[in-house]
Design an enzyme around this catalytic site. Structure first.
Site, PDB file in Angstrom:
ATOM      1  CG  ASN A  46     -13.187 -85.477 -12.323  1.00  0.00           C
ATOM      2  OD1 ASN A  46     -14.079 -86.356 -12.586  1.00  0.00           O
ATOM      3  ND2 ASN A  46     -12.407 -85.195 -13.050  1.00  0.00           N
ATOM      4  CG  ASP A  47     -12.927 -80.509  -8.420  1.00  0.00           C
ATOM      5  OD1 ASP A  47     -11.937 -81.221  -7.791  1.00  0.00           O
ATOM      6  OD2 ASP A  47     -12.201 -79.200  -8.624  1.00  0.00           O
ATOM      7  CB  CYS A 102     -17.539 -81.515 -18.440  1.00  0.00           C
ATOM      8  SG  CYS A 102     -17.028 -80.401 -16.879  1.00  0.00           S
ATOM      9  CG  HIS A 157       0.804 -85.062 -21.824  1.00  0.00           C
ATOM     10  ND1 HIS A 157       1.582 -84.139 -21.309  1.00  0.00           N
ATOM     11  CD2 HIS A 157      -0.373 -84.731 -22.097  1.00  0.00           C
ATOM     12  CE1 HIS A 157       0.673 -82.918 -21.198  1.00  0.00           C
ATOM     13  NE2 HIS A 157      -0.583 -83.387 -21.700  1.00  0.00           N
ATOM     14  CD  GLU A 165     -15.616 -77.279 -10.283  1.00  0.00           C
ATOM     15  OE1 GLU A 165     -14.986 -78.259 -10.558  1.00  0.00           O
ATOM     16  OE2 GLU A 165     -15.574 -76.115 -10.809  1.00  0.00           O
TER      17      GLU A 165
END
Length: 574
Positions: free
Chosen positions: A452-453, A500, A188, A429
């Protein structure tokens, strides 16, 4: 002169003197209280909590109303501090251990850190940093200290870490840039920096030891370069680069709304990965053609009690209406069981990251799953929605998830809701899902590859572990073969295939992704203008040939070297 490397999270080139900001954990000790001191200590805790909330409200007052992202993040932080479970647990630690409030807060933080460590999604795992910043803010208030600073002269801020609230206080006219030892591209703090237009580089190892107050710094928020006491020649080089970067940024934003079509007519839909409602205007400005991944976990993570159907529905409806006529792909809940251990009466797990999480958790707890599905289906009446199930490992899981979706749909129809069953898809994934992709493709309307995974599981690597993070390699031939197989299986079954994961937003990998034939790429909104522009410079036919050539290579190094040489021959190396 010394050159350090970090992660560029907010573009721009800045040159200026270093201002060292000392931040970090405050040292605290446990004090044992007498029984008659307990209620007084709890009152002291509540007073500090109120002070921390007032500080955040003050931060909000200095943020322009048009900067919706920072405002939304600070609002979420205020809600986290007001969370009854956080307050109750702190009070319980004070009472149970006759302990001071500072120590009790640290114990509560330790407990939440264990919960967040079980979350599979790296992006969501980072949200524990927000809670760490907030608890440190309350501890500062308990000690009667303030967490604020003012730059008298323009400078580059150097710190171990900055909270989103710290970052929101920075003024672009006096803060040329900031550099931190901690942080990531999806934190953030990075989001706030981009909103303010302040160049930033994070995760720069040992920056606090390497830099002294007043040292001249160059910070490149795109490349991640940080140069200490540069020569005049290097200064001139970066001044030229700054002009070029600003010109390039203006050019990309000016054409961001154009479609991404290769030179030989192959169209790729480029979408955004989002988490917060207030990220939507920025995504649209950057040219997003919808949302390929909307993370639905935030409403669960910022509190301990489960959100209800009406709260979820109201949030999802706002998202759908804000993006209409574009499509929003909602990923169903992707959290570990540890997050809901008390709420759902779940046992502790030895390895939560590989345990009851994501679709497994939802199928094990139908009430939890059906509340979310009801909210999503109701929201689908207000725009274009797709529903995506995460962490699918086999066809039985997928069919069971679809069964729940069908049941909820029929229930809502019987209750009088005017809705249609939206398209549903599977996130690929897990390696087992790759090798049965041909079977899974017959059950869904689309695939979305969560790289990513997928990379993490396929290579048996925890990318958060510094000892093995260097082995996390998207160009590993085994990973490329998996991707190729998934896309071919999906297209053979007549469904769309998207990506994604973070790999989708990296320019280096783009020729391969285009060559594999992806229909859709979804990424961090800030990456979209450059990705769309790059797609328009490529030839689909040549990218296809490139993939056919590298798919038989034996190492990631071979693939990378060949890819870089190919880009050079095509005149595409920047």
């Amino acid at each position: 002169m010394k050159r350090l490397k970090g992660i560029g999270v907010s573009p721009g080139v800045a040159i200026g003197p270093a201002y060292i900001l000392l931040t970090g954990r405050i040292k605290i000790a446990r004090r044992v209280l007498r029984p008659e001191q307990i209620e007084k200590e709890i009152a002291r805790f509540h007073k500090a909590l109120a002070t921390a909330i007032r500080d955040l409200e003050e931060v909000k007052r200095h943020i322009p109303l048009e900067m919706t992202q920072p405002l939304s993040i600070i609002d979420a932080h205020i809600l986290m501090l007001k969370d009854p479970s956080l307050i109750r647990e702190t009070e319980n630690f004070i009472r149970r251990y006759y302990a001071n409030a500072e120590w009790a807060l640290r114990k509560v933080l330790d407990k939440y850190q264990k919960v967040f460590s079980s979350i599979g999604d790296f992006y969501l795992k980072e949200r524990i940093q927000d809670l760490e910043h907030l608890i440190e803010r309350v501890i500062l208030a308990l000690k009667g200290k303030e967490e604020s600073f003012e730059l008298e002269d323009p400078a580059i801020v150097v710190a171990r870490d900055l909270s989103p609230a710290d970052t929101a206080r920075l003024k672009p006219e006096t803060t040329h840039a900031f550099v931190t030892e901690m942080g990531s591209r999806t934190s953030h703090t990075a989001i706030v920096a981009r909103s303010l237009g302040i160049p930033a580089v994070v995760a720069v190892k040992d920056i606090m030891e390497e830099v002294s107050p007043g040292d001249l710094l160059i910070v490149d928020g795109l490349s991640g370069d940080v140069i200490i006491n540069p020569s005049q020649e290097v200064i001139e080089e970066f001044l030229d680069r700054r002009v070029r970067c600003e010109e390039e940024r203006e050019r990309l934003l000016a054409q961001a709304q154009k479609p991404a079509i290769t030179r030989d007519g192959h169209k790729v839909t480029v979408k955004a990965n989002l988490e917060l409602l207030d990220e939507i205007p920025l995504a649209i400005d950057f040219g997003a053609e919808g949302v390929g991944l909307f993370r639905t976990e935030y409403l669960y993570v910022v509190r301990k009690t489960l959100p209800g159907e009406e709260e979820l529905f109201a949030n999802y409806r706002q998202v759908v209406e804000s993006l209409y006529p574009h499509t929003v792909t909602f990923r169903t809940l992707d959290l570990g069981g540890d997050k809901f251990a008390e709420e759902l009466d779940l046992p502790a797990e030895i390895n939560p990251a590989l345990g009851l999480r994501a679709i497994r958790l939802c199928l094990k707890n139908p009430a939890l799953f059906k509340v979310q599905l009801r909210a999503l289906l109701r929201a689908s009446a207000y725009g274009n929605v797709r529903i995506m199930f995460p962490l699918i490992s086999g066809i039985e899981e997928l069919r069971e998830a679809k069964k729940f979706l069908q049941e909820v749909y029929l229930e809502l129809k019987e209750e009088g809701f005017s809705i249609e069953l939206p398209p549903c898809g599977a996130m690929i994934e897990i390696p087992t899902a790759v090798f049965i992709a041909d079977h899974l493709a017959k059950e869904v309307d689309f695939f979305s590859i969560g790289t990513n995974d997928l990379i993490q599981y396929a290579l048996a690597i925890d990318r958060g572990n510094e000892q093995v993070a260097h082995l996390y390699e998207p160009l590993h031939p085994g990973i490329l073969r998996m991707i190729d197989y998934i896309v071919k299986a999906g297209h053979k079954a007549g469904i769309q295939v998207a990506m994604c994961g973070e790999m989708a937003g990296e320019l280096l990998y783009l020729p391969l992704l285009i060559g594999f034939g992806f229909d859709e790429l979804s990424m961090n909104p800030q990456s979209i203008p450059a990705i769309k522009d790059y797609i328009c410079s490529l030839s689909f036919k040549k990218c296809r040939q490139l993939c056919e050539e590298v798919i038989d290579f034996s190492s990631a190094r071979e693939v990378k070297e060949y890819l870089e040489n190919w880009l050079g021959k095509e005149g595409l190396l920047s």
